[in-house]
Motif scaffolding. Sequence first.
Motif, PDB file in Angstrom:
ATOM      1  N   VAL A  83      26.784  19.229   4.108  1.00  0.00           N
ATOM      2  CA  VAL A  83      26.777  19.103   2.652  1.00  0.00           C
ATOM      3  C   VAL A  83      28.221  19.111   2.148  1.00  0.00           C
ATOM      4  O   VAL A  83      28.558  18.487   1.156  1.00  0.00           O
ATOM      5  N   PHE A  84      29.093  19.820   2.867  1.00  0.00           N
ATOM      6  CA  PHE A  84      30.486  19.926   2.454  1.00  0.00           C
ATOM      7  C   PHE A  84      31.411  19.147   3.379  1.00  0.00           C
ATOM      8  O   PHE A  84      32.516  19.578   3.674  1.00  0.00           O
ATOM      9  N   GLY A  85      30.940  18.023   3.873  1.00  0.00           N
ATOM     10  CA  GLY A  85      31.824  17.097   4.560  1.00  0.00           C
ATOM     11  C   GLY A  85      32.175  17.460   5.979  1.00  0.00           C
ATOM     12  O   GLY A  85      32.993  16.781   6.587  1.00  0.00           O
TER      13      GLY A  85
ATOM     14  N   ILE B  12      37.253  23.963   2.468  1.00  0.00           N
ATOM     15  CA  ILE B  12      36.416  23.308   3.468  1.00  0.00           C
ATOM     16  C   ILE B  12      37.036  23.494   4.849  1.00  0.00           C
ATOM     17  O   ILE B  12      38.209  23.234   5.053  1.00  0.00           O
TER      18      ILE B  12
ATOM     19  N   PRO C 204      28.295  11.264  -0.605  1.00  0.00           N
ATOM     20  CA  PRO C 204      28.054  10.437   0.584  1.00  0.00           C
ATOM     21  C   PRO C 204      27.799   8.960   0.275  1.00  0.00           C
ATOM     22  O   PRO C 204      28.195   8.098   1.046  1.00  0.00           O
ATOM     23  N   GLU C 205      27.153   8.664  -0.871  1.00  0.00           N
ATOM     24  CA  GLU C 205      26.822   7.266  -1.151  1.00  0.00           C
ATOM     25  C   GLU C 205      28.060   6.414  -1.396  1.00  0.00           C
ATOM     26  O   GLU C 205      28.007   5.192  -1.333  1.00  0.00           O
TER      27      GLU C 205
ATOM     28  N   THR D 128      35.633  11.822   3.496  1.00  0.00           N
ATOM     29  CA  THR D 128      34.919  13.093   3.624  1.00  0.00           C
ATOM     30  C   THR D 128      33.812  13.131   2.578  1.00  0.00           C
ATOM     31  O   THR D 128      34.087  12.981   1.385  1.00  0.00           O
ATOM     32  N   ALA D 129      32.573  13.300   3.037  1.00  0.00           N
ATOM     33  CA  ALA D 129      31.443  13.328   2.105  1.00  0.00           C
ATOM     34  C   ALA D 129      31.213  14.754   1.632  1.00  0.00           C
ATOM     35  O   ALA D 129      30.986  15.647   2.433  1.00  0.00           O
ATOM     36  N   ILE D 130      31.324  14.972   0.333  1.00  0.00           N
ATOM     37  CA  ILE D 130      31.012  16.284  -0.239  1.00  0.00           C
ATOM     38  C   ILE D 130      29.950  16.055  -1.308  1.00  0.00           C
ATOM     39  O   ILE D 130      30.187  15.372  -2.293  1.00  0.00           O
ATOM     40  N   SER D 131      28.770  16.648  -1.067  1.00  0.00           N
ATOM     41  CA  SER D 131      27.620  16.311  -1.909  1.00  0.00           C
ATOM     42  C   SER D 131      27.548  17.135  -3.180  1.00  0.00           C
ATOM     43  O   SER D 131      26.549  17.796  -3.423  1.00  0.00           O
TER      44      SER D 131
ATOM     45  N   ALA E 228      33.369  22.083  -5.260  1.00  0.00           N
ATOM     46  CA  ALA E 228      33.785  22.016  -3.855  1.00  0.00           C
ATOM     47  C   ALA E 228      34.730  20.839  -3.624  1.00  0.00           C
ATOM     48  O   ALA E 228      35.709  20.944  -2.876  1.00  0.00           O
TER      49      ALA E 228
ATOM     50  N   GLN F 284      30.360   6.005   0.516  1.00  0.00           N
ATOM     51  CA  GLN F 284      30.671   5.352   1.785  1.00  0.00           C
ATOM     52  C   GLN F 284      30.040   3.959   1.882  1.00  0.00           C
ATOM     53  O   GLN F 284      30.591   3.074   2.514  1.00  0.00           O
ATOM     54  N   THR F 285      28.875   3.790   1.256  1.00  0.00           N
ATOM     55  CA  THR F 285      28.155   2.530   1.425  1.00  0.00           C
ATOM     56  C   THR F 285      28.054   1.724   0.131  1.00  0.00           C
ATOM     57  O   THR F 285      27.664   0.568   0.155  1.00  0.00           O
TER      58      THR F 285
ATOM     59  N   ILE G 223      32.737  28.285   0.724  1.00  0.00           N
ATOM     60  CA  ILE G 223      33.543  27.054   0.677  1.00  0.00           C
ATOM     61  C   ILE G 223      34.464  27.101  -0.541  1.00  0.00           C
ATOM     62  O   ILE G 223      35.639  26.762  -0.464  1.00  0.00           O
ATOM     63  N   LEU G 224      33.927  27.575  -1.678  1.00  0.00           N
ATOM     64  CA  LEU G 224      34.752  27.635  -2.887  1.00  0.00           C
ATOM     65  C   LEU G 224      35.843  28.689  -2.731  1.00  0.00           C
ATOM     66  O   LEU G 224      36.922  28.568  -3.285  1.00  0.00           O
TER      67      LEU G 224
ATOM     68  N   LEU H 191      41.899   4.435   4.961  1.00  0.00           N
ATOM     69  CA  LEU H 191      41.044   5.454   4.348  1.00  0.00           C
ATOM     70  C   LEU H 191      40.323   6.314   5.381  1.00  0.00           C
ATOM     71  O   LEU H 191      39.832   5.831   6.385  1.00  0.00           O
TER      72      LEU H 191
ATOM     73  N   ILE I 222      33.955   2.853  -0.736  1.00  0.00           N
ATOM     74  CA  ILE I 222      34.899   2.550   0.339  1.00  0.00           C
ATOM     75  C   ILE I 222      35.009   1.043   0.583  1.00  0.00           C
ATOM     76  O   ILE I 222      36.106   0.498   0.721  1.00  0.00           O
ATOM     77  N   LYS I 223      33.854   0.345   0.574  1.00  0.00           N
ATOM     78  CA  LYS I 223      33.858  -1.101   0.828  1.00  0.00           C
ATOM     79  C   LYS I 223      34.722  -1.836  -0.187  1.00  0.00           C
ATOM     80  O   LYS I 223      35.489  -2.735   0.158  1.00  0.00           O
TER      81      LYS I 223
ATOM     82  N   ASP J 210      23.831  12.309   4.355  1.00  0.00           N
ATOM     83  CA  ASP J 210      24.359  11.008   3.925  1.00  0.00           C
ATOM     84  C   ASP J 210      23.228   9.999   3.767  1.00  0.00           C
ATOM     85  O   ASP J 210      23.211   9.214   2.818  1.00  0.00           O
TER      86      ASP J 210
ATOM     87  N   ALA K 199      38.662  21.122  -2.451  1.00  0.00           N
ATOM     88  CA  ALA K 199      39.201  20.361  -1.320  1.00  0.00           C
ATOM     89  C   ALA K 199      40.448  19.591  -1.738  1.00  0.00           C
ATOM     90  O   ALA K 199      41.409  19.481  -0.970  1.00  0.00           O
TER      91      ALA K 199
ATOM     92  N   ALA L 249      21.510  10.463   0.461  1.00  0.00           N
ATOM     93  CA  ALA L 249      22.314  10.016  -0.676  1.00  0.00           C
ATOM     94  C   ALA L 249      22.436   8.502  -0.702  1.00  0.00           C
ATOM     95  O   ALA L 249      22.512   7.902  -1.767  1.00  0.00           O
ATOM     96  N   GLN L 250      22.463   7.881   0.477  1.00  0.00           N
ATOM     97  CA  GLN L 250      22.650   6.432   0.543  1.00  0.00           C
ATOM     98  C   GLN L 250      21.317   5.692   0.544  1.00  0.00           C
ATOM     99  O   GLN L 250      21.292   4.482   0.716  1.00  0.00           O
TER     100      GLN L 250
END
Lengths: 246, 301
Positions: A169-171, A90, B168-169, B192-195, B201, B171-172, A85-86, B189, B177-178, A181, B205, A184-185
């Motif tokens: 992991v990379f969208g 992406i 990713p977080e 894209t979630a990139i962890s 990375a 987003q919520t 990816i790097l 908007l 984003i909200k 997600d 992007a 993470a959320q």
Amino acid sequence: MNLFGAGFAWILAPRHWVTTAEGSGIGDALVHHLFLTAVSVLITVVIAGPLGLYIGHTGRFRRVAIGASNAARALPTLGLLSALILLLGIGDVPPVVVLVVLGIPPLLAGAYAGLESLDRQTIDAARAVGMTEFQILRKVEIPLAAPLLLGGLRAAALQIVATVALASVFGLQSLGTFIIDGLAQADYVKMTAGAILVAALALLLDGVLAVVQRLVGPRGVSRGTDRHRTTARDGKKPVALTQDAH
Amino acid sequence: MIAVGAIAAVTAVLLAGCSSSSSTLSGNSGTKAKTSIVVGSANFSENEILADIYGQALAANGYHVSYKLNIGARAAYVPALEKGEVNLIPEYSGSILAYLSKSATASSSADVKAALDAALPASLKALTPSSAADSDSLNVTPAFAAKNGLSSIADLSKLSTVKIAANPEFQTRPDGIKGLQSIYGLTNLKFTAISDGGGPATLKALLDGTVDVADIYSTTPSILANKLVTLSDPKSLFASQEVVPIVSSSKVDAKLTSVLNKVSAALTTQDLLALNTEVSGDSKTAPADAAKAWLAKAALF
């Protein structure tokens, strides 16, 4: 149990199937998951199929092939994906490359092990009746080894369909999106739903390939091999038991 | 047996009471035994540098400092702080507030500090925050900013679609984003979630145009190295994230407060950026050495 129930309910809710600004939908994720799986499996077959048949038929480069595919197995998938990816940015190319690297060893092993397992007398007989090497491969070796060849494909496809999830992991969209997600959320219902979806898809694909594998096998041959194996195992069992008793 | 046990327990309590009071006394007079402080940090290098800076400042002022660095995430080290296994951790005001109080809405520096003081348990105390801050920041490439005339987050409404990359977080989160939708009214908007927490990375992007905007922590060296344009945040979407030492209340006295506040007052966001570049960049300076060099340069004590 409660989390699983909630996970299933999450999957069944229609609003989770469409992509919004809030998050990806299951529909889009599933389509892209299947797309990445199909492309990766196809490229794996194109590369490892002929190579495995060549090695199995001729017996050449066997050592090199085993060494190389064992080395490939040891590559950390996520690390390779991050590096690509790097390097490339992406997109779909990095995960496909990683998945092909992952899929080649089992398919290659299935192909050469399948051909090697055949009775040499059968092949000598085919040669004796005047078949060319290519005819032997196409008319004798491939049909007889079909169950093992497909076993290799099945193992490769299973690994690939389950590992596609890492691309998220990379969208990139895949069913893994919900797992990564969700973690993470701190949305564990979403995470469980993602895990259920990936597992269900993997089981479904494996089931389909298992049926195909059963259909393509020449019946007499596969049954004969099975019986042979069973007796060999039965013969060893009492010995193992007495050793355990000591 | 029971009586003996009870006496032993009572004696132990009395002794513990004696020893703690005597150490406080000697700490105040600065003559005998040194007050001991356990300094901890979260598991990323900037936080470790900050822990080293505060720790070395205390050591230079007669404290006995030991370190428990790289403990982990808040869920791991906040309980350790509450139990007193660790006495000091450098924190970021908005993040620690959000951790302690899920419903927190404070955004400005003063509001966040006031809410934080209210949210902390009695065993912990937040000292005066530094002006140095490390918050989320939305960044674009200089070319993209020039082409579209972007300088603030509000300017993003000029574009038909905005591809934005973050963890990713984002987003919520209310300040993700909200918040961009409700506070800035952005409806264009695409997420894209990139962890990787605004790491390589995400940067890649942004640089190759896969996304237009990237959420990168404001003290990340890559912002300077790639001359990224950080969009200003006039409506305070992102809560104030000033560096603030969280300390065991039992260790707080006038001397400790004055030492730590002196450090916080001298530290700037630019310093953090420079320290991060030293530690994460090519020179690979050890966090403790970078901290030592900063303290020597600041000449506070």
